[in-house]
Every structure is written in structure tokens, then in C-alpha cells.
Write an enzyme that holds these catalytic residues in place. Structure first.
Site, PDB file in Angstrom:
ATOM      1  N   ARG A 117      26.522  40.013  52.538  1.00 32.64           N
ATOM      2  CA  ARG A 117      25.517  39.105  51.972  1.00 32.64           C
ATOM      3  C   ARG A 117      26.217  38.159  51.003  1.00 32.64           C
ATOM      4  O   ARG A 117      27.269  38.474  50.447  1.00 32.64           O
ATOM      5  CB  ARG A 117      24.395  39.887  51.291  1.00 32.64           C
ATOM      6  CG  ARG A 117      24.851  41.062  50.442  1.00 32.64           C
ATOM      7  CD  ARG A 117      23.667  41.895  50.031  1.00 32.64           C
ATOM      8  NE  ARG A 117      22.867  41.198  49.038  1.00 32.64           N
ATOM      9  CZ  ARG A 117      23.120  41.215  47.738  1.00 32.64           C
ATOM     10  NH1 ARG A 117      24.153  41.882  47.259  1.00 32.64           N
ATOM     11  NH2 ARG A 117      22.353  40.572  46.901  1.00 32.64           N
ATOM     12  N   ARG A 145      21.255  31.965  43.936  1.00 31.58           N
ATOM     13  CA  ARG A 145      20.210  31.996  42.910  1.00 31.58           C
ATOM     14  C   ARG A 145      19.577  30.629  42.832  1.00 31.58           C
ATOM     15  O   ARG A 145      20.292  29.646  42.601  1.00 31.58           O
ATOM     16  CB  ARG A 145      20.842  32.261  41.547  1.00 31.58           C
ATOM     17  CG  ARG A 145      21.384  33.621  41.383  1.00 31.58           C
ATOM     18  CD  ARG A 145      21.989  33.698  39.987  1.00 31.58           C
ATOM     19  NE  ARG A 145      22.681  34.960  39.851  1.00 31.58           N
ATOM     20  CZ  ARG A 145      23.585  35.193  38.930  1.00 31.58           C
ATOM     21  NH1 ARG A 145      23.901  34.252  38.068  1.00 31.58           N
ATOM     22  NH2 ARG A 145      24.161  36.367  38.876  1.00 31.58           N
ATOM     23  N   ARG A 195      46.668  45.626  49.162  1.00 34.88           N
ATOM     24  CA  ARG A 195      46.930  44.208  48.892  1.00 34.88           C
ATOM     25  C   ARG A 195      47.281  44.111  47.423  1.00 34.88           C
ATOM     26  O   ARG A 195      46.896  44.960  46.620  1.00 34.88           O
ATOM     27  CB  ARG A 195      45.700  43.330  49.168  1.00 34.88           C
ATOM     28  CG  ARG A 195      45.312  43.306  50.580  1.00 34.88           C
ATOM     29  CD  ARG A 195      45.461  42.073  51.408  1.00 34.88           C
ATOM     30  NE  ARG A 195      45.683  40.790  50.829  1.00 34.88           N
ATOM     31  CZ  ARG A 195      46.573  39.924  51.326  1.00 34.88           C
ATOM     32  NH1 ARG A 195      47.341  40.267  52.336  1.00 34.88           N
ATOM     33  NH2 ARG A 195      46.696  38.725  50.819  1.00 34.88           N
ATOM     34  N   GLU A 255      47.232  33.239  39.797  1.00 40.11           N
ATOM     35  CA  GLU A 255      47.188  34.453  40.626  1.00 40.11           C
ATOM     36  C   GLU A 255      47.431  34.110  42.089  1.00 40.11           C
ATOM     37  O   GLU A 255      46.727  33.274  42.655  1.00 40.11           O
ATOM     38  CB  GLU A 255      45.809  35.125  40.500  1.00 40.11           C
ATOM     39  CG  GLU A 255      45.523  35.613  39.095  1.00 40.11           C
ATOM     40  CD  GLU A 255      44.234  36.430  38.998  1.00 40.11           C
ATOM     41  OE1 GLU A 255      43.977  36.973  37.930  1.00 40.11           O
ATOM     42  OE2 GLU A 255      43.483  36.509  39.986  1.00 40.11           O
ATOM     43  N   TYR A 268      38.188  50.676  45.886  1.00 43.22           N
ATOM     44  CA  TYR A 268      38.032  49.766  44.769  1.00 43.22           C
ATOM     45  C   TYR A 268      36.972  50.327  43.829  1.00 43.22           C
ATOM     46  O   TYR A 268      35.913  50.765  44.245  1.00 43.22           O
ATOM     47  CB  TYR A 268      37.623  48.347  45.217  1.00 43.22           C
ATOM     48  CG  TYR A 268      37.490  47.467  43.996  1.00 43.22           C
ATOM     49  CD1 TYR A 268      38.624  46.910  43.420  1.00 43.22           C
ATOM     50  CD2 TYR A 268      36.261  47.281  43.368  1.00 43.22           C
ATOM     51  CE1 TYR A 268      38.532  46.174  42.249  1.00 43.22           C
ATOM     52  CE2 TYR A 268      36.161  46.551  42.203  1.00 43.22           C
ATOM     53  CZ  TYR A 268      37.294  46.004  41.652  1.00 43.22           C
ATOM     54  OH  TYR A 268      37.217  45.288  40.485  1.00 43.22           O
ATOM     55  N   ASP A 298      35.240  49.464  39.912  1.00 45.21           N
ATOM     56  CA  ASP A 298      35.176  48.750  38.645  1.00 45.21           C
ATOM     57  C   ASP A 298      35.341  49.764  37.513  1.00 45.21           C
ATOM     58  O   ASP A 298      35.211  50.965  37.731  1.00 45.21           O
ATOM     59  CB  ASP A 298      33.835  48.001  38.518  1.00 45.21           C
ATOM     60  CG  ASP A 298      33.911  46.578  39.067  1.00 45.21           C
ATOM     61  OD1 ASP A 298      35.019  46.009  39.090  1.00 45.21           O
ATOM     62  OD2 ASP A 298      32.860  46.042  39.472  1.00 45.21           O
TER      63      ASP A 298
HETATM   64  C1  LIG Z   1      43.158  41.943  39.717  1.00 42.63           C
HETATM   65  C2  LIG Z   1      42.094  42.945  39.313  1.00 42.63           C
HETATM   66  C3  LIG Z   1      41.026  42.541  38.525  1.00 42.63           C
HETATM   67  C4  LIG Z   1      40.041  43.455  38.159  1.00 42.63           C
HETATM   68  N1  LIG Z   1      38.996  43.036  37.381  1.00 42.63           N
HETATM   69  C5  LIG Z   1      38.043  43.913  37.009  1.00 42.63           C
HETATM   70  C6  LIG Z   1      36.950  43.498  36.185  1.00 42.63           C
HETATM   71  O1  LIG Z   1      36.826  42.331  35.810  1.00 42.63           O
HETATM   72  N2  LIG Z   1      36.031  44.435  35.825  1.00 42.63           N
HETATM   73  C7  LIG Z   1      36.121  45.751  36.216  1.00 42.63           C
HETATM   74  O2  LIG Z   1      35.262  46.554  35.841  1.00 42.63           O
HETATM   75  N3  LIG Z   1      37.150  46.169  36.973  1.00 42.63           N
HETATM   76  C8  LIG Z   1      38.103  45.288  37.383  1.00 42.63           C
HETATM   77  N4  LIG Z   1      39.163  45.714  38.155  1.00 42.63           N
HETATM   78  C9  LIG Z   1      39.253  47.143  38.509  1.00 42.63           C
HETATM   79  C10 LIG Z   1      39.984  47.927  37.407  1.00 42.63           C
HETATM   80  O3  LIG Z   1      41.291  47.453  37.308  1.00 42.63           O
HETATM   81  C11 LIG Z   1      39.977  49.411  37.758  1.00 42.63           C
HETATM   82  O4  LIG Z   1      38.658  49.892  37.712  1.00 42.63           O
HETATM   83  C12 LIG Z   1      40.781  50.310  36.803  1.00 42.63           C
HETATM   84  O5  LIG Z   1      41.895  49.699  36.273  1.00 42.63           O
HETATM   85  C13 LIG Z   1      41.205  51.546  37.541  1.00 42.63           C
HETATM   86  O6  LIG Z   1      41.710  52.475  36.629  1.00 42.63           O
HETATM   87  P1  LIG Z   1      42.525  53.734  37.113  1.00 42.63           P
HETATM   88  O7  LIG Z   1      42.706  54.607  35.919  1.00 42.63           O
HETATM   89  O8  LIG Z   1      41.890  54.294  38.327  1.00 42.63           O
HETATM   90  O9  LIG Z   1      43.920  53.164  37.632  1.00 42.63           O
HETATM   91  P2  LIG Z   1      45.154  52.453  36.929  1.00 42.63           P
HETATM   92  O10 LIG Z   1      44.697  51.551  35.855  1.00 42.63           O
HETATM   93  O11 LIG Z   1      45.974  51.876  38.025  1.00 42.63           O
HETATM   94  O12 LIG Z   1      45.927  53.655  36.246  1.00 42.63           O
HETATM   95  C14 LIG Z   1      46.722  54.563  36.970  1.00 42.63           C
HETATM   96  C15 LIG Z   1      47.886  54.927  36.075  1.00 42.63           C
HETATM   97  O13 LIG Z   1      48.622  55.997  36.680  1.00 42.63           O
HETATM   98  C16 LIG Z   1      49.974  55.790  36.403  1.00 42.63           C
HETATM   99  N5  LIG Z   1      50.765  56.532  37.401  1.00 42.63           N
HETATM  100  C17 LIG Z   1      50.745  56.365  38.738  1.00 42.63           C
HETATM  101  N6  LIG Z   1      51.625  57.209  39.321  1.00 42.63           N
HETATM  102  C18 LIG Z   1      52.189  57.931  38.323  1.00 42.63           C
HETATM  103  C19 LIG Z   1      53.179  58.929  38.293  1.00 42.63           C
HETATM  104  N7  LIG Z   1      53.794  59.367  39.411  1.00 42.63           N
HETATM  105  N8  LIG Z   1      53.540  59.461  37.099  1.00 42.63           N
HETATM  106  C20 LIG Z   1      52.961  59.008  35.959  1.00 42.63           C
HETATM  107  N9  LIG Z   1      52.043  58.040  35.938  1.00 42.63           N
HETATM  108  C21 LIG Z   1      51.643  57.511  37.106  1.00 42.63           C
HETATM  109  C22 LIG Z   1      50.152  54.291  36.513  1.00 42.63           C
HETATM  110  O14 LIG Z   1      51.313  53.859  35.846  1.00 42.63           O
HETATM  111  C23 LIG Z   1      48.862  53.789  35.870  1.00 42.63           C
HETATM  112  O15 LIG Z   1      49.038  53.525  34.496  1.00 42.63           O
HETATM  113  C24 LIG Z   1      40.129  44.802  38.578  1.00 42.63           C
HETATM  114  C25 LIG Z   1      41.207  45.199  39.390  1.00 42.63           C
HETATM  115  C26 LIG Z   1      42.165  44.285  39.756  1.00 42.63           C
HETATM  116  C27 LIG Z   1      43.298  44.745  40.628  1.00 42.63           C
END
Ligand SMILES: Cc1cc2nc3c(=O)[nH]c(=O)nc-3n(C[C@H](O)[C@H](O)[C@H](O)COP(=O)(O)OP(=O)(O)OC[C@H]3O[C@@H](n4cnc5c(N)ncnc54)[C@H](O)[C@@H]3O)c2cc1C
Length: 376
Positions: free
Chosen positions: A180, A184, A257, A313, A361, A363
Site C-alpha cells: 500500500r 493523506r 543490504r 547515503e 527489520y 524499529d
Molecule cells: C539506516 C537505518 C536507519 C534506521 N532508522 C530508524 C529509525 O529512524 N527509527 C527506528 O525506530 N529504527 C530505525 N532503524 C532500526 C534500528 O537501527 C534498529 O531497530 C536497532 O538499531 C536494532 O538494534 P539491535 O540491538 O537489534 O542491533 P544493533 O544495533 O545492530 O546491535 C547489535 C550489536 O551487537 C554487536 N555484536 C554483533 N556480533 C557480535 C559479537 N560476535 N561479539 C560482540 N558483539 C557483537 C554489534 O557490534 C552491535 O553493537 C534504522 C536502521 C537502519 C539500518
């Protein structure tokens, strides 16, 4: 024998940090390790010239869940930032998301009825064209988008941007990617429909630091460098890294990606007047320019800081050594993910969490909501 910790938390992103915060509040002994040299995972910001620069892409916290909003605000107060990106197509600017301002800029229409009629006329043209070619369903993303919203909005605001994001032509992308396209018929440039949104006052690091207050953390520590040791240090492991890596890629590699950021410090107080500018034509090679100061500086305050930092970006294919940002949730990858998941389900002391371990994915707010739920 009692182990040193109740939880070893691998990854100090928002999943690991929220989990650690909750577990710590429940009296659990936690150790958080991260292979990076900073906490926060992908929401980490670096202070450059007095500006919090979102090093792994722009992040805006948004939610309609009051409990989640109250929880994060109990750690750090959030500001009034409202996401209202602008699209730039061949030098002409349009408001996003698609609303009455966009329709005025596109066609000069002044009323919702005129805008609706324009979109309907173009939708019908697209439908007629598809049927004339003998199809009953949209055969690709290009047809799907035009049937949903018409030719003009598709060509000016969707086509080039989507092709840069996916690295493929819209006519070669499957229709289901766009289910979709919200429009608005009111003058409202607020990108999110959520009740609450904003940026932590002082930046996202304040949120993570607050969550991890009182929790033991170790940086520059990769779980796989000393796996034997880490596996025996705690009763349970919360793992937020890549799932295929946890199993040493034994069933194959999951695909992602990624985004390449080109950062620049500019000797001027205000470059584009907005935090997020999408470049929707195919000629400009990047998808967006983020001007970081606008997330936290408003009105005249923008000019109190003489410099600005921007990031261009570029959406690209992921290769080994790059940051895995977006999972590719197609059939092939999801089937591989399910096979890894079946292995993990056999390990009672392993908890998988976050966008890498759950291969989806996420947030930020749904992550906080999920982790809060685990401890309720
Ligand atoms: C470009 C982009 C824009 C975004 N914008 C938004 C937004 O505007 N609003 C929103 O709500 N969300 C947004 N998101 C989503 C958001 O980034 C995620 O929800 C969030 O960061 C995920 O958190 P996480 O803890 O799952 O992963 P991560 O933040 O990736 O944390 C995982 C951690 O594990 C560590 N790690 C991995 N493997 C190992 C290992 N073997 N040993 C030790 N440490 C390790 C990594 O170093 C990392 O620090 C966006 C994402 C992207 C890619």
C-alpha cells in the site's frame, strides 16, 4: 556450580541495552560485551563540532505505545523533533509523506477532491494499460505502484529512489514489495502516524548510557574470539549478533543490504534546512542527505552552531566486512533462517534478540516493547 553471571549479553545495541536494563532492575547479574569500541550498536552517535552525528544512519524514535514512551522518557527526556522529510527530484522539492502539500506542488491542485480525482484518473489509466496487455494482476513493482497511486507520483517520488535502494529496476522488482502507498488528503508533513516521536535530549547515547547504568560492560570484545570462555560465564546468553555467524555459517550465509555513508563537515550553519532530504531521481547516486544538527537544534539555535555535518547515503549490496543493515527476507533467505532458528530452539540457555539474530527489520520502539514484555 554457580556461574559468575545470570546473563551474558552479546551486543550493546538497543536490544541488548534494554534487556540488560530490565534484567539489572530484576536483580540479575549481567555482563554486556560488544565487539565495537562503543555502546549503542546502530543507534550510536558521535559528537562532531557539537553535533550528534548518527554514525549508522539517521534514527528517530517513534511509538504509539505509552508504556514504551514513558519508559524511554524515564531514562532521558525526548525532544519535539517531528520527522518531515523532503523529496528532491531534479532540483524541485516536494513534501513527504504524500499529502495535500505534495499534491499542490505536483499539480497545483487546491482541494482534496481535485487531488483525489487526479490520482483516480491516473490509477485508472494504469489499470487499463495493464489489462490491455492481458494481465489481471500487477506483474512487477512498477505496475503495482502506478495502480495504487498513478504515474506522476510513481515517476517523480518512487521510481528512482526505489531503484537506488534495491539496485534493480522497478520493472524487475516483485509487486509485493509495495502493498500500500499511504496518501493523506490533508496538509500534514508528519511522516509518522504514531502518537509519540522524538530524539533523546543530548542524543541517543544518553538513552543507552542510562539503560546500562550500573551494568558491567566490555567493549572491543568479540564473542567469537573466546567463545569457550563466554559460553561458560553465565547461566544464559542473550545473543544479538548475526544468527548464521553463531553457527559458524554451517548451513550457508544469510544475505543483507547495506548503506554506505559519506560524511562531510561543512563550514556553514545550515546546509539544507531539514534533517532528511530524499533524492528521488536516478541521476543523483545517493538516496538521502541527512543534516544531523536538525534532529536536535531548532529555530535560531541552528545558527548558534557555526558548522554543520551532513551524510550522503548510498544503498549497496552487502559483502563480507560491511555492516549488515537490512535482512533480505525473500524465500531463499527465510528458509535458511528457519533452519538456523531450529538449531537455536534446541539450546535452552540461548536467547536470540534483535534485527541480526531474528533476521528481520525492527524499529527501536518494537524492540523496547518486546523486551519489556519479556520481563513483565
Ligand atoms: C539506516 C537505518 C536507519 C534506521 N532508522 C530508524 C529509525 O529512524 N527509527 C527506528 O525506530 N529504527 C530505525 N532503524 C532500526 C534500528 O537501527 C534498529 O531497530 C536497532 O538499531 C536494532 O538494534 P539491535 O540491538 O537489534 O542491533 P544493533 O544495533 O545492530 O546491535 C547489535 C550489536 O551487537 C554487536 N555484536 C554483533 N556480533 C557480535 C559479537 N560476535 N561479539 C560482540 N558483539 C557483537 C554489534 O557490534 C552491535 O553493537 C534504522 C536502521 C537502519 C539500518
Amino acid at each position: 556450580m554457580n556461574k559468575q553471571y545470570d546473563y551474558l549479553i552479546v551486543g550493546a545495541g538497543i536490544y541488548g541495552a534494554t534487556f540488560a536494563c530490565m534484567a539489572h532492575r530484576h536483580g540479575k547479574r549481567c555482563l554486556v560485551i560488544d565487539k565495537r569500541n562503543h555502546l549503542g550498536g546502530n543507534i550510536y552517535c558521535e559528537n562532531i563540532e557539537g553535533i550528534n552525528v548518527h554514525k549508522y544512519g539517521a534514527h528517530i524514535f517513534h511509538t504509539s505505545n505509552k508504556k514504551v514512551w514513558d519508559f524511554v522518557n524515564s531514562i532521558v527526556e525526548f525532544n519535539r523533533y517531528t520527522n518531515s522529510p523532503i523529496a528532491n527530484y531534479k532540483g524541485k522539492q516536494y513534501n513527504l509523506p504524500f499529502n495535500m502539500n505534495t499534491f499542490y506542488q505536483m499539480w497545483g491542485v487546491l482541494t482534496p477532491a481535485e487531488a483525489q480525482a487526479k490520482i483516480e484518473e491516473q490509477r485508472q489509466e494504469a489499470l487499463a494499460k495493464m489489462r490491455a496487455e492481458g494481465a489481471t494482476e500487477p506483474r512487477n513493482l512498477e505496475e503495482q505502484a502506478q495502480i495504487l497511486i498513478g504515474k506522476d507520483i510513481y515517476e517523480i517520488l518512487i521510481k528512482g529512489y526505489t531503484e537506488k535502494q534495491w539496485g534493480r529496476k522497478c520493472s524487475e522488482l516483485p509487486a509485493f514489495i509495495i502493498k500500500r502507498l499511504p496518501v493523506r488528503f490533508v496538509h500534514d508533513n508528519n511522516y509518522f502516524n504514531d502518537r509519540f516521536q522524538g530524539i533523546p535530549m543530548g542524543g541517543f547515547n544518553k538513552l543507552i548510557d542510562g539503560m546500562l547504568e550500573g551494568v558491567e560492560t566490555r567493549l572491543n570484545t568479540d564473542f567469537f574470539d573466546n567463545r569457550q570462555h563466554w559460553e561458560h560465564i553465565a547461566d544464559k546468553i542473550l545473543y544479538t549478533g548475526k544468527l548464521d555467524e553463531y553457527y559458524d555459517y554451517r548451513l550457508g550465509k544469510l544475505e543483507y543490504r547495506t548503506v554506505r555513508f559519506e560524511e562531510e563537515i561543512l563550514d556553514m550553519p545550515n546546509y539544507q534546512g531539514n534533517a532528511v532530504m530524499n533524492f528521488t531521481d536516478a541521476e543523483v547516486p545517493y538516496t538521502r542527505i541527512i543534516e544531523h544538527k536538525h534532529f536536535e537544534m531548532f529555530g535560531d539555535d541552528v545558527y548558534k552552531c557555526p558548522k554543520t555535518v551532513i551524510s550522503r547515503e548510498y544503498s549497496t549490496e552487502w559483502k563480507e566486512g560491511m555492516e549488515p543493515y537490512y535482512s533480505v527476507n525473500d524465500e531463499k533467505n527465510m528458509s535458511l533462517y528457519q533452519q538456523y532458528r531450529a538449531l537455536a530452539d534446541q539450546e535452552p540457555n540461548l536467547i536470540l534478540g534483535g534485527h541480526l539474530a531474528e533476521y528481520k527489520y525492527y524499529d527501536m520502539a518494537p524492540i523496547v516493547e518486546k523486551v519489556m514484555g519479556l520481563f513483565e
